[in-house]
Design a protein around this motif. Structure first.
Motif, PDB file in Angstrom:
ATOM      1  N   UNK A   1       3.645  14.596   3.530  1.00 33.99           N
ATOM      2  CA  UNK A   1       2.702  14.371   4.361  1.00 33.99           C
ATOM      3  C   UNK A   1       1.694  13.665   3.716  1.00 33.99           C
ATOM      4  N   UNK A   2       1.169  12.334   4.363  1.00 34.85           N
ATOM      5  CA  UNK A   2       0.188  11.861   3.686  1.00 34.85           C
ATOM      6  C   UNK A   2      -1.256  12.137   4.094  1.00 34.85           C
ATOM      7  N   UNK A   3      -2.102  11.487   3.344  1.00 35.19           N
ATOM      8  CA  UNK A   3      -3.574  11.910   3.890  1.00 35.19           C
ATOM      9  C   UNK A   3      -3.999  11.502   5.177  1.00 35.19           C
ATOM     10  N   UNK A   4      -3.221  10.613   5.702  1.00 40.14           N
ATOM     11  CA  UNK A   4      -3.495  10.116   7.051  1.00 40.14           C
ATOM     12  C   UNK A   4      -2.805  10.880   8.053  1.00 40.14           C
ATOM     13  N   UNK A   5      -2.142  11.917   7.759  1.00 42.35           N
ATOM     14  CA  UNK A   5      -1.166  13.001   8.401  1.00 42.35           C
ATOM     15  C   UNK A   5      -0.049  12.261   9.017  1.00 42.35           C
ATOM     16  N   UNK A   6       0.760  11.345   8.262  1.00 38.66           N
ATOM     17  CA  UNK A   6       2.125  10.889   8.466  1.00 38.66           C
ATOM     18  C   UNK A   6       3.081  11.471   7.658  1.00 38.66           C
ATOM     19  N   UNK A   7       4.026  11.735   8.527  1.00 40.16           N
ATOM     20  CA  UNK A   7       5.214  12.318   7.792  1.00 40.16           C
ATOM     21  C   UNK A   7       5.954  11.092   7.009  1.00 40.16           C
ATOM     22  N   UNK A   8       6.487  11.450   5.629  1.00 38.92           N
ATOM     23  CA  UNK A   8       7.396  10.609   5.208  1.00 38.92           C
ATOM     24  C   UNK A   8       8.486  11.193   4.432  1.00 38.92           C
ATOM     25  N   UNK A   9       9.507  10.442   4.188  1.00 41.56           N
ATOM     26  CA  UNK A   9      10.648  10.930   3.558  1.00 41.56           C
ATOM     27  C   UNK A   9      10.776  10.548   2.030  1.00 41.56           C
ATOM     28  N   UNK A  10      10.217  11.320   1.204  1.00 41.89           N
ATOM     29  CA  UNK A  10      10.254  10.923  -0.205  1.00 41.89           C
ATOM     30  C   UNK A  10      10.240  12.057  -1.211  1.00 41.89           C
ATOM     31  N   UNK A  11      10.614  11.926  -2.410  1.00 40.76           N
ATOM     32  CA  UNK A  11      10.536  13.079  -3.238  1.00 40.76           C
ATOM     33  C   UNK A  11       9.565  13.044  -4.279  1.00 40.76           C
ATOM     34  N   UNK A  12       9.015  14.128  -4.572  1.00 46.91           N
ATOM     35  CA  UNK A  12       7.911  14.382  -5.364  1.00 46.91           C
ATOM     36  C   UNK A  12       8.010  15.659  -6.111  1.00 46.91           C
TER      37      UNK A  12
ATOM     38  N   UNK B   1       0.968  -0.997  -0.034  1.00 50.24           N
ATOM     39  CA  UNK B   1      -0.024   0.096   0.033  1.00 50.24           C
ATOM     40  C   UNK B   1       0.876   1.296   0.153  1.00 50.24           C
ATOM     41  N   UNK B   2       0.503   2.262  -0.878  1.00 49.64           N
ATOM     42  CA  UNK B   2       1.527   3.285  -0.941  1.00 49.64           C
ATOM     43  C   UNK B   2       0.980   4.276  -0.198  1.00 49.64           C
ATOM     44  N   UNK B   3       1.878   5.591   0.235  1.00 50.91           N
ATOM     45  CA  UNK B   3       1.477   6.709   0.864  1.00 50.91           C
ATOM     46  C   UNK B   3       0.781   7.638  -0.485  1.00 50.91           C
ATOM     47  N   UNK B   4      -0.116   8.368  -0.017  1.00 52.59           N
ATOM     48  CA  UNK B   4      -0.673   9.434  -1.137  1.00 52.59           C
ATOM     49  C   UNK B   4      -0.625  10.625  -0.248  1.00 52.59           C
ATOM     50  N   UNK B   5       0.456  11.261  -0.941  1.00 52.88           N
ATOM     51  CA  UNK B   5       0.921  12.685  -0.346  1.00 52.88           C
ATOM     52  C   UNK B   5      -0.237  13.920  -0.703  1.00 52.88           C
ATOM     53  N   UNK B   6      -0.372  14.603   0.341  1.00 54.64           N
ATOM     54  CA  UNK B   6      -1.236  15.697   0.277  1.00 54.64           C
ATOM     55  C   UNK B   6      -0.714  17.129   0.426  1.00 54.64           C
ATOM     56  N   UNK B   7       0.422  17.043   0.811  1.00 55.89           N
ATOM     57  CA  UNK B   7       1.173  18.157   1.102  1.00 55.89           C
ATOM     58  C   UNK B   7       2.782  18.206   1.299  1.00 55.89           C
ATOM     59  N   UNK B   8       3.407  19.252   1.450  1.00 52.60           N
ATOM     60  CA  UNK B   8       4.836  18.965   1.901  1.00 52.60           C
ATOM     61  C   UNK B   8       5.008  19.654   3.392  1.00 52.60           C
TER      62      UNK B   8
ATOM     63  N   UNK C   1      -2.960  19.471  11.014  1.00 51.83           N
ATOM     64  CA  UNK C   1      -2.973  20.221   9.784  1.00 51.83           C
ATOM     65  C   UNK C   1      -3.385  19.785   8.411  1.00 51.83           C
ATOM     66  N   UNK C   2      -3.374  18.232   8.390  1.00 50.32           N
ATOM     67  CA  UNK C   2      -4.060  17.889   7.365  1.00 50.32           C
ATOM     68  C   UNK C   2      -5.508  17.967   7.315  1.00 50.32           C
ATOM     69  N   UNK C   3      -6.101  17.676   8.486  1.00 50.28           N
ATOM     70  CA  UNK C   3      -7.606  17.901   8.744  1.00 50.28           C
ATOM     71  C   UNK C   3      -7.959  19.374   8.353  1.00 50.28           C
TER      72      UNK C   3
END
Length: 243
Positions: free
Chosen positions: A118-129, A104-111, A146-148
């Motif tokens: 930051x994923x849609x679940x509000x989790x930070x992860x280190x990736x490039x986009x 299952x992949x992260x879905x990024x909603x913000x930097x 902040x995601x909410x």
């Protein structure tokens, strides 16, 4: 004791049982570690957008070790979850020689500032986009909040066809944002959503039609707002009298 045949018979039976148990244990250890039970097939499923097949094949080839019985499920899961865009990996054995892995992949909603996403679940992860994502700035641990807020504010702003470009949350829980048209909004604390709704109400019918560039709007007033327009120049008294 040595003349007691019943005791000797019981002792012999115990020794025989112990020897049998040891034999069965040894056979079990040999079977589970035997090359007769290799993992012959690895099936990887899931919807992949950011994770590449090359990355998955590399993990499967270099990180997985052991037979069908001895392969460590937890370590296998952790190996796949090391990939930047993997949110979760589910691993299970399928008799007699297969391994089923679901990604299952992260879905990024913000930097998150200049570091990570930051994923849609509000989790930070280190990736490039290279996606044009809004940027969040907030205290550590405020990611979910902040995601909410980003979702809530985005729904309100969507009524005026506006979007959040940058969003700030201070240590005192005061909000500020930059819109995609460059306008800064000072929202402060308290009834932030109501203040934003007031802005959205006035934006299309008055503020958006102003003949001057709007740089900043302070929405912290109870019954109105203050607007900063750097290009605005008040008419002089003489000019006003002539008019």
């Amino acid at each position: 004791m040595w003349d007691n045949h019943a005791v000797l018979r019981a002792l012999a039976n115990m020794l025989l049982l112990a020897a049998l148990l040891m034999l069965l244990y040894s056979a079990g250890v040999w079977l589970t570690h035997s090359p007769l039970f290799p993992v012959k097939r690895i099936a990887i499923g899931g919807q992949f957008v950011k994770v590449t097949p090359v990355q998955l094949k590399y993990i499967a080839k270099h990180e997985l070790s052991g037979t069908f019985f001895t392969l460590d499920i937890s370590k296998t899961r952790a190996a796949f979850e090391k990939l930047p865009w993997v949110r979760e990996a589910q691993v299970r054995r399928t008799w007699p020689d297969s391994l089923q892995i679901t990604i299952a992949e992260h879905v990024a909603v913000a930097r998150w500032g200049e570091n990570g996403l930051i994923s849609k679940e509000g989790r930070w992860f280190d990736a490039a986009s290279d996606q044009p994502l809004p940027v969040l700035f907030g205290p550590a641990g405020s990611e979910k909040e902040m995601v909410q807020a980003l979702h809530t504010f985005g729904s309100v702003l969507g009524q005026a066809r506006l979007k959040v470009r940058q969003l700030w949350l201070s240590e005192r829980r005061a909000w500020k944002m930059e819109l995609d048209n460059g306008v800064m909004l000072e929202l402060g604390r308290g009834p932030v959503k109501e203040r934003l709704a007031r802005f959205v109400e006035y934006w299309p019918r008055s503020l958006a039609n102003m003949p001057y560039r709007i740089e900043y709007i302070d929405l912290r007033y109870p019954n109105g707002f203050a607007v900063k327009m750097p290009d605005y120049k008040a008419a002089s008294t003489a000019t006003a009298n002539k008019l």
